[in-house]
Design a protein around this motif. Sequence first.
Motif, PDB file in Angstrom:
ATOM      1  N   GLU A  65       0.867  -1.074   0.037  1.00 26.32           N
ATOM      2  CA  GLU A  65       0.033   0.244   0.039  1.00 26.32           C
ATOM      3  C   GLU A  65       1.102   1.318  -0.073  1.00 26.32           C
ATOM      4  O   GLU A  65       1.459   1.660   1.038  1.00 26.32           O
ATOM      5  CB  GLU A  65      -0.893   0.010   1.278  1.00 26.32           C
ATOM      6  CG  GLU A  65      -1.233  -1.334   1.415  1.00 26.32           C
ATOM      7  CD  GLU A  65      -2.554  -1.627   2.340  1.00 26.32           C
ATOM      8  OE1 GLU A  65      -3.642  -0.908   1.874  1.00 26.32           O
ATOM      9  OE2 GLU A  65      -2.431  -2.153   3.417  1.00 26.32           O
ATOM     10  N   THR A  66       1.330   1.691  -1.111  1.00 21.87           N
ATOM     11  CA  THR A  66       2.260   2.803  -1.315  1.00 21.87           C
ATOM     12  C   THR A  66       1.483   3.937  -1.316  1.00 21.87           C
ATOM     13  O   THR A  66       0.299   4.168  -1.321  1.00 21.87           O
ATOM     14  CB  THR A  66       2.953   2.593  -2.755  1.00 21.87           C
ATOM     15  OG1 THR A  66       1.925   2.657  -3.797  1.00 21.87           O
ATOM     16  CG2 THR A  66       3.728   1.183  -2.837  1.00 21.87           C
ATOM     17  N   GLY A  68       1.081   6.160  -3.683  1.00 18.54           N
ATOM     18  CA  GLY A  68       0.389   6.452  -4.611  1.00 18.54           C
ATOM     19  C   GLY A  68      -1.169   6.103  -4.639  1.00 18.54           C
ATOM     20  O   GLY A  68      -1.634   5.507  -3.516  1.00 18.54           O
ATOM     21  N   THR A  69      -1.971   5.807  -5.459  1.00 22.04           N
ATOM     22  CA  THR A  69      -3.448   5.680  -5.602  1.00 22.04           C
ATOM     23  C   THR A  69      -3.746   4.229  -5.612  1.00 22.04           C
ATOM     24  O   THR A  69      -4.002   3.376  -4.890  1.00 22.04           O
ATOM     25  CB  THR A  69      -4.015   6.583  -6.584  1.00 22.04           C
ATOM     26  OG1 THR A  69      -3.484   6.534  -7.700  1.00 22.04           O
ATOM     27  CG2 THR A  69      -4.655   7.539  -6.058  1.00 22.04           C
ATOM     28  N   ARG A 118       4.876  -0.519   7.671  1.00 24.97           N
ATOM     29  CA  ARG A 118       4.973  -0.048   6.072  1.00 24.97           C
ATOM     30  C   ARG A 118       6.319   0.853   6.072  1.00 24.97           C
ATOM     31  O   ARG A 118       6.149   1.947   6.640  1.00 24.97           O
ATOM     32  CB  ARG A 118       3.972   0.420   5.757  1.00 24.97           C
ATOM     33  CG  ARG A 118       2.515  -0.590   5.740  1.00 24.97           C
ATOM     34  CD  ARG A 118       1.530   0.034   4.707  1.00 24.97           C
ATOM     35  NE  ARG A 118       0.548   0.564   5.643  1.00 24.97           N
ATOM     36  CZ  ARG A 118      -0.666   0.088   5.954  1.00 24.97           C
ATOM     37  NH1 ARG A 118      -1.115  -1.236   5.365  1.00 24.97           N
ATOM     38  NH2 ARG A 118      -1.817   0.772   6.798  1.00 24.97           N
ATOM     39  N   GLU A 120       8.724   2.753   2.977  1.00 26.10           N
ATOM     40  CA  GLU A 120       9.074   2.837   1.712  1.00 26.10           C
ATOM     41  C   GLU A 120       9.743   4.241   1.218  1.00 26.10           C
ATOM     42  O   GLU A 120       9.640   4.894   2.209  1.00 26.10           O
ATOM     43  CB  GLU A 120       7.513   3.171   0.945  1.00 26.10           C
ATOM     44  CG  GLU A 120       7.465   3.435  -0.277  1.00 26.10           C
ATOM     45  CD  GLU A 120       6.110   3.849  -1.161  1.00 26.10           C
ATOM     46  OE1 GLU A 120       5.338   3.015  -1.117  1.00 26.10           O
ATOM     47  OE2 GLU A 120       5.831   5.084  -1.167  1.00 26.10           O
TER      48      GLU A 120
ATOM     49  N   GLU B  65      -0.525   9.144   3.571  1.00 28.16           N
ATOM     50  CA  GLU B  65      -1.427   8.478   2.828  1.00 28.16           C
ATOM     51  C   GLU B  65      -1.015   6.966   2.917  1.00 28.16           C
ATOM     52  O   GLU B  65       0.151   6.498   2.794  1.00 28.16           O
ATOM     53  CB  GLU B  65      -1.335   8.956   1.400  1.00 28.16           C
ATOM     54  CG  GLU B  65      -0.157   9.395   0.911  1.00 28.16           C
ATOM     55  CD  GLU B  65      -0.090  10.183  -0.623  1.00 28.16           C
ATOM     56  OE1 GLU B  65      -1.373  10.159  -1.275  1.00 28.16           O
ATOM     57  OE2 GLU B  65       0.801  10.585  -1.047  1.00 28.16           O
ATOM     58  N   THR B  66      -1.959   6.099   2.627  1.00 24.87           N
ATOM     59  CA  THR B  66      -1.656   5.088   2.569  1.00 24.87           C
ATOM     60  C   THR B  66      -3.049   4.617   1.345  1.00 24.87           C
ATOM     61  O   THR B  66      -4.005   4.770   1.581  1.00 24.87           O
ATOM     62  CB  THR B  66      -2.265   4.056   3.614  1.00 24.87           C
ATOM     63  OG1 THR B  66      -1.419   4.464   4.629  1.00 24.87           O
ATOM     64  CG2 THR B  66      -1.820   2.471   3.575  1.00 24.87           C
ATOM     65  N   SER B  67      -2.315   3.712   0.325  1.00 19.35           N
ATOM     66  CA  SER B  67      -3.637   3.368  -0.807  1.00 19.35           C
ATOM     67  C   SER B  67      -4.571   2.550  -0.350  1.00 19.35           C
ATOM     68  O   SER B  67      -4.394   1.541   0.430  1.00 19.35           O
ATOM     69  CB  SER B  67      -2.719   2.615  -1.746  1.00 19.35           C
ATOM     70  OG  SER B  67      -2.342   1.222  -1.387  1.00 19.35           O
ATOM     71  N   ARG B  84      -1.003   3.032  12.809  1.00 18.20           N
ATOM     72  CA  ARG B  84      -2.340   3.160  12.228  1.00 18.20           C
ATOM     73  C   ARG B  84      -3.158   1.964  12.792  1.00 18.20           C
ATOM     74  O   ARG B  84      -2.589   0.719  12.803  1.00 18.20           O
ATOM     75  CB  ARG B  84      -2.291   3.101  10.884  1.00 18.20           C
ATOM     76  CG  ARG B  84      -3.720   3.376  10.102  1.00 18.20           C
ATOM     77  CD  ARG B  84      -3.595   3.319   8.844  1.00 18.20           C
ATOM     78  NE  ARG B  84      -2.789   4.223   8.059  1.00 18.20           N
ATOM     79  CZ  ARG B  84      -3.313   5.462   7.741  1.00 18.20           C
ATOM     80  NH1 ARG B  84      -4.875   5.503   7.305  1.00 18.20           N
ATOM     81  NH2 ARG B  84      -2.671   6.468   6.949  1.00 18.20           N
ATOM     82  N   ARG B 118       8.854   6.960   3.646  1.00 13.35           N
ATOM     83  CA  ARG B 118       7.492   6.939   4.398  1.00 13.35           C
ATOM     84  C   ARG B 118       7.687   5.988   5.315  1.00 13.35           C
ATOM     85  O   ARG B 118       7.860   4.617   4.974  1.00 13.35           O
ATOM     86  CB  ARG B 118       6.286   6.899   3.333  1.00 13.35           C
ATOM     87  CG  ARG B 118       5.955   7.773   2.731  1.00 13.35           C
ATOM     88  CD  ARG B 118       4.607   7.444   2.007  1.00 13.35           C
ATOM     89  NE  ARG B 118       3.706   6.979   2.701  1.00 13.35           N
ATOM     90  CZ  ARG B 118       3.202   5.446   2.557  1.00 13.35           C
ATOM     91  NH1 ARG B 118       3.709   4.878   1.226  1.00 13.35           N
ATOM     92  NH2 ARG B 118       2.041   5.331   3.007  1.00 13.35           N
ATOM     93  N   GLU B 120       5.433   3.976   8.546  1.00 14.62           N
ATOM     94  CA  GLU B 120       4.104   3.967   9.250  1.00 14.62           C
ATOM     95  C   GLU B 120       3.871   2.655   9.971  1.00 14.62           C
ATOM     96  O   GLU B 120       4.436   1.304   9.212  1.00 14.62           O
ATOM     97  CB  GLU B 120       2.932   4.131   8.447  1.00 14.62           C
ATOM     98  CG  GLU B 120       1.573   3.838   8.944  1.00 14.62           C
ATOM     99  CD  GLU B 120       0.763   4.055   8.065  1.00 14.62           C
ATOM    100  OE1 GLU B 120       0.392   4.942   7.633  1.00 14.62           O
ATOM    101  OE2 GLU B 120      -0.004   2.959   7.522  1.00 14.62           O
TER     102      GLU B 120
END
Lengths: 145, 145
Positions: A65-66, A68-69, A118, A120, B65-67, B84, B118, B120
Amino acid sequence: MSRLKTRRNTRQREAIVDVLRHSRSHPTASDVYGAVKERLPKISLGTVYRNLDFLTDIGRVRKLETSGTEARFDGNLDAHEHVRCVTCGKVDDVFLPEEPFRENDVDSASGYRIIGRRLEFVGVCPSCQRKTEVEEKETKEQTTR
Amino acid sequence: MSRLKTRRNTRQREAIVDVLRHSRSHPTASDVYGAVKERLPKISLGTVYRNLDFLTDIGRVRKLETSGTEARFDGNLDAHEHVRCVTCGKVDDVFLPEEPFRENDVDSASGYRIIGRRLEFVGVCPSCQRKTEVEEKETKEQTTR
DNA sequence: ATGGCTGCAAACAGTTTGCATGCCC
DNA sequence: GGGCATGCAAACTGTTTGCAGCCAT
């Protein structure tokens, strides 16, 4: 007594696993859809999503879950991190020399039960770096002209 | 000659910054919208999005943000990380004892120019832990019944 | 044959965008 | 007054879901 759901090996599911296993590019759901479609032209996007979810649940693939979208998927379960190009969205593997920290470094005052993290990196990939250089050169030439 | 766009201080923009600055809860865009709406009832969600984008660009707020999930925003720019809750989506602050790694730990073979990272943590917040305990207890009672 | 899985399409959620008007500088 | 910013609504994107029929076990 509650019984585990029996899981089936459908052609669709197998094809999806196969695509993921042979891909180095961290495909999005619709990338996977496109690739599987060559073998199974009638497969639907919904099925792809359902299977990617399922495979993530049983730990067969990693869901990235990067920032980006679109979510991306990785069939390689070996410990490694990812870099994401801010310009084109490409995602590549990164291998850190060692585990950067343990989860219980997380301050226990928060009270959370930590189950993962997470991580990245964000940057500009080689090919986008080149493009930027060219653009900057052109701009410079215009101002001096 | 190219000139920088002059940026304006509209009442909307100021109100949004203010909400973010006084919030500890990492609000989503629609949380912000709700809060600002009390002061400026005619503000639109589009304006909130446009401003949150703008504020992120100029580095005034951090976008978490997390996709797949709603983006959340943080007005606190001090170095810190986030946890989160997988169950309810809540986001809390986490303070690590030290910077876990440097960006140039990233293997340079990738060729990326690294500009950030990033990080999280993912876990279960105290209140969701309690709920889970209760549920498990109930299930157990049912089986033994 | 049973019930998990599929294809299809409609629904959803979050976010973005086009346009006419408003208002900051 | 000029042009960035707003309000409104429609459009978009990625993902999820309900349902009837299909097929692996």
